[in-house]
Design a protein around this motif. Sequence first.
Motif, PDB file in Angstrom:
ATOM      1  N   PHE A 102      17.283   2.201   1.896  1.00  0.00           N
ATOM      2  CA  PHE A 102      17.047   2.676   0.525  1.00  0.00           C
ATOM      3  C   PHE A 102      16.627   4.139   0.625  1.00  0.00           C
ATOM      4  O   PHE A 102      16.274   4.627   1.705  1.00  0.00           O
ATOM      5  CB  PHE A 102      15.934   1.870  -0.151  1.00  0.00           C
ATOM      6  CG  PHE A 102      14.810   1.508   0.786  1.00  0.00           C
ATOM      7  CD1 PHE A 102      13.954   2.488   1.287  1.00  0.00           C
ATOM      8  CD2 PHE A 102      14.614   0.179   1.190  1.00  0.00           C
ATOM      9  CE1 PHE A 102      12.925   2.156   2.150  1.00  0.00           C
ATOM     10  CE2 PHE A 102      13.582  -0.141   2.067  1.00  0.00           C
ATOM     11  CZ  PHE A 102      12.741   0.846   2.544  1.00  0.00           C
ATOM     12  N   ALA A 103      16.701   4.836  -0.513  1.00  0.00           N
ATOM     13  CA  ALA A 103      16.194   6.210  -0.537  1.00  0.00           C
ATOM     14  C   ALA A 103      14.677   6.156  -0.704  1.00  0.00           C
ATOM     15  O   ALA A 103      14.162   5.243  -1.350  1.00  0.00           O
ATOM     16  CB  ALA A 103      16.813   6.962  -1.707  1.00  0.00           C
ATOM     17  N   GLN A 141       6.905   8.714  -1.923  1.00  0.00           N
ATOM     18  CA  GLN A 141       7.030   8.668  -0.461  1.00  0.00           C
ATOM     19  C   GLN A 141       7.494  10.016   0.082  1.00  0.00           C
ATOM     20  O   GLN A 141       7.012  10.481   1.113  1.00  0.00           O
ATOM     21  CB  GLN A 141       8.025   7.572  -0.047  1.00  0.00           C
ATOM     22  CG  GLN A 141       7.444   6.171  -0.122  1.00  0.00           C
ATOM     23  CD  GLN A 141       8.521   5.103   0.040  1.00  0.00           C
ATOM     24  OE1 GLN A 141       9.655   5.264  -0.422  1.00  0.00           O
ATOM     25  NE2 GLN A 141       8.164   3.998   0.687  1.00  0.00           N
ATOM     26  N   GLY A 192       2.160  -2.790  -1.247  1.00  0.00           N
ATOM     27  CA  GLY A 192       3.564  -2.773  -1.626  1.00  0.00           C
ATOM     28  C   GLY A 192       4.105  -1.407  -1.994  1.00  0.00           C
ATOM     29  O   GLY A 192       5.252  -1.271  -2.401  1.00  0.00           O
ATOM     30  N   GLY A 233       4.808   0.956  -0.072  1.00  0.00           N
ATOM     31  CA  GLY A 233       5.781   1.437   0.895  1.00  0.00           C
ATOM     32  C   GLY A 233       5.193   2.369   1.940  1.00  0.00           C
ATOM     33  O   GLY A 233       5.796   3.386   2.309  1.00  0.00           O
ATOM     34  N   LYS A 234       4.036   1.999   2.450  1.00  0.00           N
ATOM     35  CA  LYS A 234       3.381   2.841   3.458  1.00  0.00           C
ATOM     36  C   LYS A 234       3.997   2.651   4.832  1.00  0.00           C
ATOM     37  O   LYS A 234       4.049   3.580   5.630  1.00  0.00           O
ATOM     38  CB  LYS A 234       1.873   2.513   3.519  1.00  0.00           C
ATOM     39  CG  LYS A 234       1.139   2.843   2.236  1.00  0.00           C
ATOM     40  CD  LYS A 234      -0.329   2.508   2.332  1.00  0.00           C
ATOM     41  CE  LYS A 234      -0.574   1.028   2.534  1.00  0.00           C
ATOM     42  NZ  LYS A 234      -0.161   0.204   1.386  1.00  0.00           N
ATOM     43  N   THR A 235       4.456   1.419   5.094  1.00  0.00           N
ATOM     44  CA  THR A 235       5.007   1.152   6.421  1.00  0.00           C
ATOM     45  C   THR A 235       6.180   2.079   6.719  1.00  0.00           C
ATOM     46  O   THR A 235       6.334   2.580   7.832  1.00  0.00           O
ATOM     47  CB  THR A 235       5.470  -0.316   6.509  1.00  0.00           C
ATOM     48  OG1 THR A 235       4.405  -1.145   6.034  1.00  0.00           O
ATOM     49  CG2 THR A 235       5.796  -0.698   7.924  1.00  0.00           C
ATOM     50  N   LYS A 241       9.567  -5.824  11.291  1.00  0.00           N
ATOM     51  CA  LYS A 241      10.177  -4.949  10.289  1.00  0.00           C
ATOM     52  C   LYS A 241      10.724  -3.679  10.914  1.00  0.00           C
ATOM     53  O   LYS A 241      11.833  -3.242  10.618  1.00  0.00           O
ATOM     54  CB  LYS A 241       9.126  -4.538   9.262  1.00  0.00           C
ATOM     55  CG  LYS A 241       8.937  -5.499   8.139  1.00  0.00           C
ATOM     56  CD  LYS A 241       8.247  -4.751   7.025  1.00  0.00           C
ATOM     57  CE  LYS A 241       7.850  -5.662   5.904  1.00  0.00           C
ATOM     58  NZ  LYS A 241       7.080  -4.916   4.900  1.00  0.00           N
ATOM     59  N   ARG A 276      10.571  -3.746  -9.036  1.00  0.00           N
ATOM     60  CA  ARG A 276       9.587  -4.799  -8.795  1.00  0.00           C
ATOM     61  C   ARG A 276       9.275  -5.513 -10.094  1.00  0.00           C
ATOM     62  O   ARG A 276       9.225  -4.905 -11.159  1.00  0.00           O
ATOM     63  CB  ARG A 276       8.273  -4.194  -8.286  1.00  0.00           C
ATOM     64  CG  ARG A 276       8.382  -3.515  -6.955  1.00  0.00           C
ATOM     65  CD  ARG A 276       8.359  -4.545  -5.831  1.00  0.00           C
ATOM     66  NE  ARG A 276       8.614  -3.885  -4.564  1.00  0.00           N
ATOM     67  CZ  ARG A 276       7.675  -3.302  -3.844  1.00  0.00           C
ATOM     68  NH1 ARG A 276       6.444  -3.298  -4.276  1.00  0.00           N
ATOM     69  NH2 ARG A 276       7.973  -2.728  -2.718  1.00  0.00           N
ATOM     70  N   ASP A 288       4.088 -10.014   3.590  1.00  0.00           N
ATOM     71  CA  ASP A 288       5.131  -9.613   2.663  1.00  0.00           C
ATOM     72  C   ASP A 288       6.203 -10.697   2.590  1.00  0.00           C
ATOM     73  O   ASP A 288       7.078 -10.772   3.434  1.00  0.00           O
ATOM     74  CB  ASP A 288       5.730  -8.288   3.167  1.00  0.00           C
ATOM     75  CG  ASP A 288       6.620  -7.654   2.121  1.00  0.00           C
ATOM     76  OD1 ASP A 288       6.690  -8.172   0.994  1.00  0.00           O
ATOM     77  OD2 ASP A 288       7.250  -6.632   2.443  1.00  0.00           O
TER      78      ASP A 288
HETATM   79  P1  ADP Z   1       2.779  -1.356   2.007  1.00  0.00           P
HETATM   80  O1  ADP Z   1       2.662  -1.287   3.494  1.00  0.00           O
HETATM   81  O2  ADP Z   1       2.424  -0.079   1.339  1.00  0.00           O
HETATM   82  O3  ADP Z   1       2.067  -2.527   1.417  1.00  0.00           O
HETATM   83  P2  ADP Z   1       5.517  -1.794   2.611  1.00  0.00           P
HETATM   84  O4  ADP Z   1       5.773  -0.578   3.379  1.00  0.00           O
HETATM   85  O5  ADP Z   1       5.286  -3.074   3.335  1.00  0.00           O
HETATM   86  O6  ADP Z   1       4.294  -1.564   1.622  1.00  0.00           O
HETATM   87  O7  ADP Z   1       6.683  -1.943   1.545  1.00  0.00           O
HETATM   88  C1  ADP Z   1       6.736  -3.010   0.636  1.00  0.00           C
HETATM   89  C2  ADP Z   1       8.176  -3.377   0.359  1.00  0.00           C
HETATM   90  O8  ADP Z   1       8.836  -2.334  -0.349  1.00  0.00           O
HETATM   91  C3  ADP Z   1       8.968  -3.620   1.624  1.00  0.00           C
HETATM   92  O9  ADP Z   1       9.683  -4.797   1.470  1.00  0.00           O
HETATM   93  C4  ADP Z   1       9.893  -2.411   1.732  1.00  0.00           C
HETATM   94  O10 ADP Z   1      11.108  -2.764   2.314  1.00  0.00           O
HETATM   95  C5  ADP Z   1      10.058  -1.983   0.299  1.00  0.00           C
HETATM   96  N1  ADP Z   1      10.253  -0.546   0.145  1.00  0.00           N
HETATM   97  C6  ADP Z   1       9.527   0.442   0.716  1.00  0.00           C
HETATM   98  N2  ADP Z   1       9.973   1.656   0.333  1.00  0.00           N
HETATM   99  C7  ADP Z   1      10.996   1.453  -0.506  1.00  0.00           C
HETATM  100  C8  ADP Z   1      11.878   2.327  -1.264  1.00  0.00           C
HETATM  101  N3  ADP Z   1      11.764   3.654  -1.185  1.00  0.00           N
HETATM  102  N4  ADP Z   1      12.801   1.752  -2.041  1.00  0.00           N
HETATM  103  C9  ADP Z   1      12.920   0.419  -2.124  1.00  0.00           C
HETATM  104  N5  ADP Z   1      12.156  -0.458  -1.437  1.00  0.00           N
HETATM  105  C10 ADP Z   1      11.182   0.046  -0.646  1.00  0.00           C
END
Ligand code: ADP
Length: 691
Positions: free
Chosen positions: A262-263, A268, A294, A296-298, A331, A446, A549
């Motif tokens: 994904f972009a 981010q 959720g 998207g920090k990972t 992941k 979401r 997750d």
């Molecule tokens: P966090 O660690 O902040 O709780 P994650 O990095 O686990 O969040 O991301 C949560 C979900 O969102 C994951 O399933 C990931 O694949 C998805 N995700 C992260 N960034 C994006 C994005 N830019 N667009 C779409 N989905 C995303």
Amino acid sequence: MAQLELDTAVQYVKGVGPARSEQLAQLGIRTVEDLLLYFPRRFDLRRHAQMISSIRGTEQTVTVAGEVVDVHNQKFGSRPYFQCTLDDGTGCVGVKWFHGGYLASQIKPDMCIAVSGRPSIYREVIQFINPHWADVTETPQQDLSADELLPVYPAGAKLSSMVIAKIANAVLPQTGALIPRWFDARYVAERGLMSRPAAVAAMHKPQDRRQWSEARRRLAYDECLLMQLAIALRRMKEVSRPAHPLRMTEQIDRRIRARFPFALTAAQDTVVRQIAADLGRSRPMNRLLQGDVGAGKTVVALYAALLAVANRTQAAIMAPTEILAAQHFRKIGAYLTRSKVRIALLVGGQGASERRETLESLAGGKIDIVVGTHALISEKVRFERLALVVVDEQHKFGVRQRSSIRGKGFAPHYLVMTATPIPRTLALTVFGDLDVSIIDALPPGRGKTATRLIGPDGLKGELESVRKRLAAGQQAYFIYPLVSASDNSDLTAAEEAREQLATGPLRDFRVGLIHGQMPPAKKEAVMARFRAGSIQVLAASVVVEVGLDVPAANVMVIMHAERFGLAQLHQLRGRIGRGVEDAVCILVGEPKNPIAKRRLAVLADTDDGFKIAEEDLRLRGPGEFFGTRQHGLPELKVADLIEDFELLRLGRRDAFAIVAEDPDLSAPHHQQLRREMVRAYQGGLDLLGGA
Ligand code: ADP
Ligand code: MG
């Protein structure tokens, strides 16, 4: 009396003998300085006495003083009382204390007493029921006619506030000469502050409330400034070590982004740019990445790690539990299929030979990214060229196990990620030496999470809709506060609850169990089945709190919700609503006190993590929020980090400016500050370069 100095033992103060000085020591007061800095906790306003003839009987509270003209002790009957009449020359009032027989030996005819309370009228006579009273027989008339602020000092077992006030009064006249000034007059005036000596004196004996709050403001500023000085110095020291500069090119950026299906979101993107800029420098990054669950920090962490790898260095990613480490590893592995990046997982449950092999590969530079628990840094893990450390989900604010990994050679860049949004106050204190990045918007697509608050009786009705969702292919968490019910606990534990659900209302579905006391491998197996959908309902203790997750899990029922903390509830709720479907969180609880009620109401009301965090800090107070003094901050006597936030900011600005100009506080006009620093922080000398 000999000339007092700040470090003169308190025993030499007038009115203090060996016994008193012993009692004072128990309150931490050993020197004249300790005494001067031992402030009243609050002030009671002693209102001046009014003429009895002026009382209407409708006032909220009034004080009157007069001679006791008769007394009556009614010992018998269903409501015994003690009663007297006061005469101040303008009129009489009756005063009655129910169950006041003990007063018969204290209140006698011909003495003068003052009473204060709410007047009422009984048979056309003004009377007071159960008022406060004081013996004022010896008090001069003019003192009774002026309002007075009475200091209330935190008292000791044998040392009353009044005695402390007397002792403090004996040294107060010398405050001006004793208390050193920290700054010149201009510095103080520019910030609208009182001088420090005047502030110390006014803390004990203010002319009025306004002067007291000005004094408090000054001393709170001083505490904030000192704290921020320590933070600024620590930071200065940390960034003075060299780090591997990680260069970013357009090509590297493109290649990294191509790894994600994904972009990146705008939020981010911003954060990635901030991080890449930091990593490009040859001094270590110290950055805190905040983003709600959720957010998207990972992905951001992996971006940073891949930048390290592109620069032929290594990255370590740490999670607080083995489950989470394994999840990250999986992941990251998925994002990196068919790439040349070599990744490894290092957790406790692995076999000795596998482990040895991983350790050797790390030391030999044959692994690029290692994922593990915090044990990664506490053990003797060696790297060939470690350039980046990412710490995920650092909940325990105080626990900052950073030093060990930083001990050797080049300092790694450091990225802490937290899903518990950190209130502004903490961002400037506990995390005050970190730069802050925030992911403030969730990825698109979401569902929404609705939160409902119900009593235990309401659960039955809700289960019908839960069954519908399960039948439609969704999954559910049932969260319980304890693993197994103990004799003295009325909490349903996850273990028993699983039985009940599986044989009762959810018997048509597959119900699994996970709790903190299971061995990690078993936990991981259960999670895998839940992820795969072969378990539809997971009865869980709080182990699911962090980071898991499972997008199809869209229902969460939290039992005994009143037992959980606010941040914890927010974390838990963050486990659902991760897919496109709308989610529902059902809080089942019976909050018994106003704070627990407020917690649940806040949660039902908002899902803004920052709002929740601020509220949490406010409800719990900093002490409890931080945990037991783990935070490494000095105890603040005057400042309140929540209420005095603006002062904290001002102190921070000033402290960072001072350190930028004079990094070891060697300038003549900083000598007093330097002394105060060294005293307040035992590590102060260290921060000042060992001088
Ligand atoms: P966090 O660690 O902040 O709780 P994650 O990095 O686990 O969040 O991301 C949560 C979900 O969102 C994951 O399933 C990931 O694949 C998805 N995700 C992260 N960034 C994006 C994005 N830019 N667009 C779409 N989905 C995303
Ligand atoms: Mg995460």
